[in-house]
Design an enzyme around this catalytic site. Structure first.
Site, mmCIF file in Angstrom:
data_model
loop_
_atom_site.group_PDB
_atom_site.id
_atom_site.type_symbol
_atom_site.label_atom_id
_atom_site.label_comp_id
_atom_site.label_asym_id
_atom_site.label_seq_id
_atom_site.Cartn_x
_atom_site.Cartn_y
_atom_site.Cartn_z
ATOM 1 N N HIS A 127 0.817 -1.209 0.000
ATOM 2 C CA HIS A 127 0.000 0.000 0.000
ATOM 3 C C HIS A 127 0.853 1.262 0.000
ATOM 4 O O HIS A 127 0.431 2.308 -0.499
ATOM 5 C CB HIS A 127 -0.960 -0.009 1.189
ATOM 6 C CG HIS A 127 -2.102 -0.939 1.015
ATOM 7 N ND1 HIS A 127 -3.113 -0.714 0.108
ATOM 8 C CD2 HIS A 127 -2.391 -2.123 1.595
ATOM 9 C CE1 HIS A 127 -3.980 -1.703 0.147
ATOM 10 N NE2 HIS A 127 -3.557 -2.572 1.035
ATOM 11 N N CYS A 153 -5.701 -3.846 -13.105
ATOM 12 C CA CYS A 153 -5.758 -2.631 -12.279
ATOM 13 C C CYS A 153 -4.764 -2.711 -11.130
ATOM 14 O O CYS A 153 -4.651 -1.781 -10.339
ATOM 15 C CB CYS A 153 -7.165 -2.405 -11.735
ATOM 16 S SG CYS A 153 -7.738 -3.687 -10.603
#
Length: 556
Positions: free
Chosen positions: A186, A486
């Site tokens: 992340h 994605c």
């Protein structure tokens, strides 16, 4: 003296600035006794720290506004609670230091809240944050969470969780350096979304002293500590040359022989739209709606609030494609009102679509909000579910979309190997696939995407991962449907060519990566991309795959 460190570059660009550390959880202060005559001084220190923290929380709330202001004001009231303060002063009177008295008083109050019913138990995390802030101030260590700074800085952290993103100011964060993480962590995703340089998996990053000047090259993974004026000038010149080369490429994504590859943006909300439009994104390939939910982990946002946020994004891409991922909660994105706190292995438990199917009212509200947000707009709305394992999951999601009256295409994310292996079966229920290569790598190699020690296995160039991408793309082609990527693999320009060669029909990435990918695709034909993909799959390691593809595309 200038020294060089090497991590993994995950977001292009160069950042030069002073180090600021992400504050970590405060350690338990030592339980040492103080002489009686020092009690008044310690009590004064405690009161000053409490008032300073309360004032800081109120100031932050005034700046944030909205629901965040209410939350921060409530925390300030916790800090100033007269009963808590009385307990702190009593503990100091009998010999505790100010920091130990605060720690113990808050621990006692915490136990009361934890056993006082569901609502008050939900305030425990807020209380812990207040305690940590007061103790940090008393100990003279960095505040927990995002650092306070009026000047731009380079952020150093062990890693960044999604919940931290709500507190980051992209005008202040010049770049990231983290000890943990990999190309799909992340931290890397956030850096690319903000368009700032980033280096991850750098052991010992936490040892860089606060205020040290560093230069971060997010393309190479190099960190230059106390760089010389000559090195700074060289890095800035290189970054400007890269930027100039990108400006020569514009328009829709395509190979040099005209094979179209739409380049879409990954976004977390309306705030990311401007950068996506500026980068020339042809739409949104991943709208991560969980960031809207992370604003308040105690309850879901109202339908009206969701409609407002979704419509802002949809309006930005008239006639464009916007792919929305419904709430992906669980694992490293816990929400108090949804995800169980006692799962032994959250990443393999109830997360993503599994969570939503357990809480159908949350899914129904989100789908209804999306339907209302799209009313009257010419946008091409597509909605997809995270963590789809099989056809049963895909059917449950498609049925929920129809029941909500959603006029959109329904799709499934391929993040679990079973979904890639049985993609044709899943495509009997949905109209498109979208590959989340970050989680797909994590589950394929049993390698936690947040752990730097296994970053080798998180590398999206791993041939086994490329095989799963190929299987999904081939299944979609056989069914006459689309299959995009994605995951952050799409942000690597060279890998984007390989993904195109594998049959992927669109690529979505952080806005800052779009110009790099566009320029690289435009240099190669579809046939070259296909040969590069075949060469990469014929190898046995990520590094070999990268070198093989590079050799093909460079004409060696």
């Amino acid at each position: 003296m200038e020294t060089t460190l090497r991590g993994v570059g995950v977001s292009h660009g160069v950042a030069i600035g002073e180090v600021r550390h992400m504050g970590t959880a405060v350690l338990e202060p030592p339980a040492k006794q103080i002489p009686t005559e020092e009690a008044p001084r310690e009590q004064g220190r405690a009161r000053q720290a409490v008032e300073a923290v309360a004032a800081d929380l109120i100031a932050r709330g005034n700046l944030a506004g909205g629901e965040a202001q209410h939350v921060l004001e409530a925390q300030a009231m916790m800090a100033q609670d007269p009963e808590l303060m009385a307990d702190v002063e009593r503990r100091i009177t009998v010999g505790s230091t100010a920091e130990r008295a605060v720690y113990d008083a808050f621990a006692a109050y915490r136990a009361l809240l934890a056993n006082a019913g569901e609502y008050l138990a939900g305030r425990v995390a807020d209380l812990d944050d207040v305690r940590n802030r007061i103790v940090a101030r008393l100990l003279g260590v960095p505040m927990p969470g995002v650092p306070d700074s009026d000047e731009p800085y380079v952020l150093i952290a062990r890693d960044l969780a999604p919940a931290d993103t709500a507190l980051l100011d992209p005008t202040l964060v010049l770049g990231f350096v983290t000890e943990e993480g990999g190309p799909t962590s992340h931290s890397a995703i956030l850096a690319r979304a903000l368009g700032v340089p980033a280096v991850v998996a750098l052991p010992g990053a936490g040892e860089l002293a606060e205020g040290t000047v560093v230069a971060v090259d997010g393309s190479t993974g190099d960190i230059f500590v106390d760089p010389s004026p000559e090195k700074r000038a060289e890095l800035i010149r290189t970054a400007e040359e890269r930027k100039a080369a990108l400006s020569a490429s514009s328009g829709p994504g395509a190979t040099s022989d005209g094979h179209k590859v739409p380049l879409l943006a990954n976004i977390g909300g309306p705030a990311d739209v401007a950068a996506a439009v500026e980068a020339g994104a042809e739409g949104v390939g991943l709208f991560r709606t969980e960031f809207l939910f992370l604003d308040d982990s105690a309850k879901a946002p109202s339908e009206a609030k969701q409609v407002e946020a979704y419509r802002k994004v949809l309006e930005a891409f008239p006639e464009g494609r916007v792919v929305v991922r419904v709430l992906d909660a669980g694992a490293d994105k816990p929400l108090d009102f949804l995800t169980p706190a006692d799962e032994p292995n959250p990443a393999l438990g109830v997360r993503g679509l599994r969570t939503l199917l357990d809480h159908p009212e949350v899914l129904r509200t989100q789908l209804t909000a999306l339907a209302k947000a799209a009313e009257g707009l010419p946008v091409y709305l597509e909605v997809m579910a995270p963590m789809v394992a099989d056809r049963t999951d895909a059917k449950a999601f498609a049925d929920a979309c129809r029941e909500a009256g959603l006029q959109a295409k329904f799709g499934a994310m391929v993040e679990i190997p079973s979904a890639a292996l049985r993609a044709r079966s899943i495509l009997q229920e949905v109209e498109f696939l979208s590959l989340g290569t970050n989680d797909l790598a994590q589950y394929t190699f049993a390698a936690d995407r947040q752990v730097g020690a296994v970053s080798r296995l998180q590398d999206p160039w791993q041939p086994a991962l490329l095989d799963l991408v190929a299987a999904s793309a081939e299944a979609a082609k056989a069914e006459g449907k689309s299959c995009g990527v994605c995951g952050e693999a799409a942000s690597d320009p060279l890998l984007a060519c390989v993904l195109t060669g594998l049959g992927v029909t669109s690529l979505s990435m952080g806005a800052a990566s779009i110009p790099y990918v566009r320029a690289t695709l435009a240099k190669h034909t579809l046939a070259q991309c296909e040969r590069a993909a075949a060469a990469a799959r014929a190898t046995d390691s990520a590094e070999e795959a990268r070198l093989a593809a590079q050799a093909v595309l460079s004409g060696e």
